[in-house]
Design a protein around this motif. Structure first.
Motif, short mmCIF file in Angstrom:
data_model
loop_
_atom_site.label_atom_id
_atom_site.label_comp_id
_atom_site.label_asym_id
_atom_site.label_seq_id
_atom_site.Cartn_x
_atom_site.Cartn_y
_atom_site.Cartn_z
N TRP A 127 0.84 -1.20 0.00
CA TRP A 127 0.00 0.00 0.00
C TRP A 127 0.87 1.26 0.00
N SER A 128 1.96 1.21 0.77
CA SER A 128 2.86 2.36 0.80
C SER A 128 3.38 2.66 -0.60
N ARG A 129 3.85 1.63 -1.28
CA ARG A 129 4.39 1.82 -2.62
C ARG A 129 3.31 2.31 -3.58
N ALA A 130 2.13 1.69 -3.51
CA ALA A 130 1.06 2.03 -4.46
C ALA A 130 0.57 3.47 -4.28
N LEU A 131 0.70 3.98 -3.05
CA LEU A 131 0.22 5.34 -2.78
C LEU A 131 1.33 6.38 -2.93
N GLY A 132 2.51 5.96 -3.42
CA GLY A 132 3.58 6.93 -3.68
C GLY A 132 4.64 6.93 -2.61
N ASP A 133 5.03 5.75 -2.14
CA ASP A 133 6.09 5.61 -1.12
C ASP A 133 5.77 6.41 0.15
N VAL A 134 4.55 6.22 0.60
CA VAL A 134 4.07 6.88 1.81
C VAL A 134 4.80 6.31 3.03
N PRO A 135 5.21 7.15 3.98
CA PRO A 135 5.84 6.62 5.20
C PRO A 135 4.91 5.67 5.96
N VAL A 136 5.49 4.58 6.45
CA VAL A 136 4.75 3.63 7.28
C VAL A 136 5.28 3.78 8.71
N TRP A 137 4.41 4.23 9.60
CA TRP A 137 4.80 4.51 10.99
C TRP A 137 4.55 3.28 11.85
N ILE A 138 5.63 2.74 12.42
CA ILE A 138 5.54 1.53 13.27
C ILE A 138 6.06 1.88 14.65
N ALA A 139 5.29 1.52 15.67
CA ALA A 139 5.76 1.75 17.05
C ALA A 139 7.04 0.95 17.27
N ARG A 140 8.05 1.63 17.77
CA ARG A 140 9.36 0.99 17.93
C ARG A 140 9.26 -0.31 18.74
N GLU A 141 8.41 -0.31 19.76
CA GLU A 141 8.31 -1.49 20.63
C GLU A 141 7.72 -2.70 19.92
N ASP A 142 7.06 -2.49 18.79
CA ASP A 142 6.46 -3.61 18.05
C ASP A 142 7.18 -3.91 16.75
N ALA A 143 8.32 -3.26 16.52
CA ALA A 143 9.01 -3.40 15.22
C ALA A 143 9.52 -4.83 15.00
N ALA A 144 9.74 -5.59 16.09
CA ALA A 144 10.25 -6.96 15.94
C ALA A 144 9.21 -7.87 15.26
N TRP A 145 7.95 -7.43 15.19
CA TRP A 145 6.92 -8.24 14.54
C TRP A 145 6.89 -8.05 13.02
N LEU A 146 7.70 -7.14 12.49
CA LEU A 146 7.71 -6.91 11.05
C LEU A 146 8.27 -8.14 10.33
N GLY A 147 7.50 -8.73 9.42
CA GLY A 147 7.99 -9.85 8.61
C GLY A 147 8.54 -9.37 7.30
#
Ligand SMILES: [Zn+2]
Ligand SMILES: [Zn+2]
Length: 280
Positions: A127-147
């Motif tokens: 979705w970020s790419r399709a909308l023009g490389d929109v920033p994706v804001w992730i809470a630092r404490e949950d970043a380990a869940w990023l696959g």
């Protein structure tokens, strides 16, 4: 639409993964807050392998929901909040189609994507790419869940203004990084988008605070009160959760009263209402 061929998604929760670093099982589903399929077998799919239809539904002026009509993912509802400075996508669909991208673009220029917590990562890098490389804001404490790491990843903590007058607050509870997003409706009233941090109940008047909704694991009374007090730092009339539920009148008071009720039950204050069986 053309998609990168290294994106795989979990067939149960719909969250995206990097195909080159695929885990044995989706950690989000294997966690006690979610679930693997009843047969215990992890299944993966690729975006667009399922013929998905995404409905764009107006919830109120300036606020739309994106619903995956064919049920991919866990039935979440992404929100698009439009304000003067642009639009914010809060939570992310577990599907993407050219039609839905065009429909979202037509609502306003999306300036930020912010999932409330890992269950709602969906296809966020696509979705970020399709909308023009929109920033994706992730809470630092949950970043380990990023696959899969979005190219335009921004880590945040505490509170974060993602657009002028649109503020994310990390209230924790459901996940350590669980967030709510506060903005204003077209009528000037405060609107709070809560993901699973605060869940509207079917009665439309009260809310719940849970570690797991599908597995029914409650948070403690003190944490429910803490989350509610964090939300109540904002002024808001209406609240929209993750699964089509909403509180449309006096939502801030509803959050505070619901947390007090939760804490009273969790502390045993009403045990006299549960019957005498088994009591000494
Ligand atoms: Zn999963
Ligand atoms: Zn959740």
């Amino acid at each position: 639409m053309r998609l990168p061929d290294d994106v795989v998604q979990c067939a149960t929760c719909g969250v995206e993964y990097d195909a080159r670093r695929l885990p044995g099982a989706c950690p989000i589903c294997a966690d006690e807050r979610q679930y693997l399929p009843a047969d215990g077998v992890q299944r993966w799919t690729r975006p667009l392998e399922h013929d998905e239809d995404i409905e764009v539904v107006e919830l109120e002026e300036g606020l739309h929901a994106l619903r995956c009509a064919d049920g991919v993912g866990i039935g979440q509802e992404a929100k698009v909040l439009v304000v003067d400075a642009g639009a914010v996508m809060v939570d992310v669909p577990a599907a993407i189609t050219e039609e839905a991208v065009q429909a979202v673009r037509a609502l306003g220029p999306v300036r930020a994507i912010i999932p409330s917590h890992p269950h709602m990562f969906g296809l966020q890098s696509l979705w970020s790419r399709a909308l023009g490389d929109v920033p994706v804001w992730i809470a630092r404490e949950d970043a380990a869940w990023l696959g899969r790491t979005p190219e335009n990843l921004r880590l945040w903590e505490g509170t974060q203004e993602v657009l002028p007058r649109v503020v994310a607050a990390q209230l924790g509870g459901h996940f350590p990084g669980s967030a709510v997003v506060h903005g204003e409706g077209a009528d000037g009233a405060g609107v709070l988008l809560t993901g699973d941090t605060i869940a509207p109940n079917p009665d439309g008047r009260t809310v719940a605070f849970m570690r797991s909704y599908p597995n029914r694991i409650p948070l403690s009374g003190p944490v429910a009160l803490r989350v509610a007090e964090g939300a109540a730092a904002f002024g808001f009339e209406r609240l929209y959760g993750n699964f089509a539920g909403a509180i449309l009148v006096d939502a801030r008071a509803s959050v505070l009263a619901s947390a007090a009720r939760h804490a009273a039950w969790a502390s045993g204050e009403h045990d006299d209402l549960t019957g005498s069986a088994g009591l000494a």
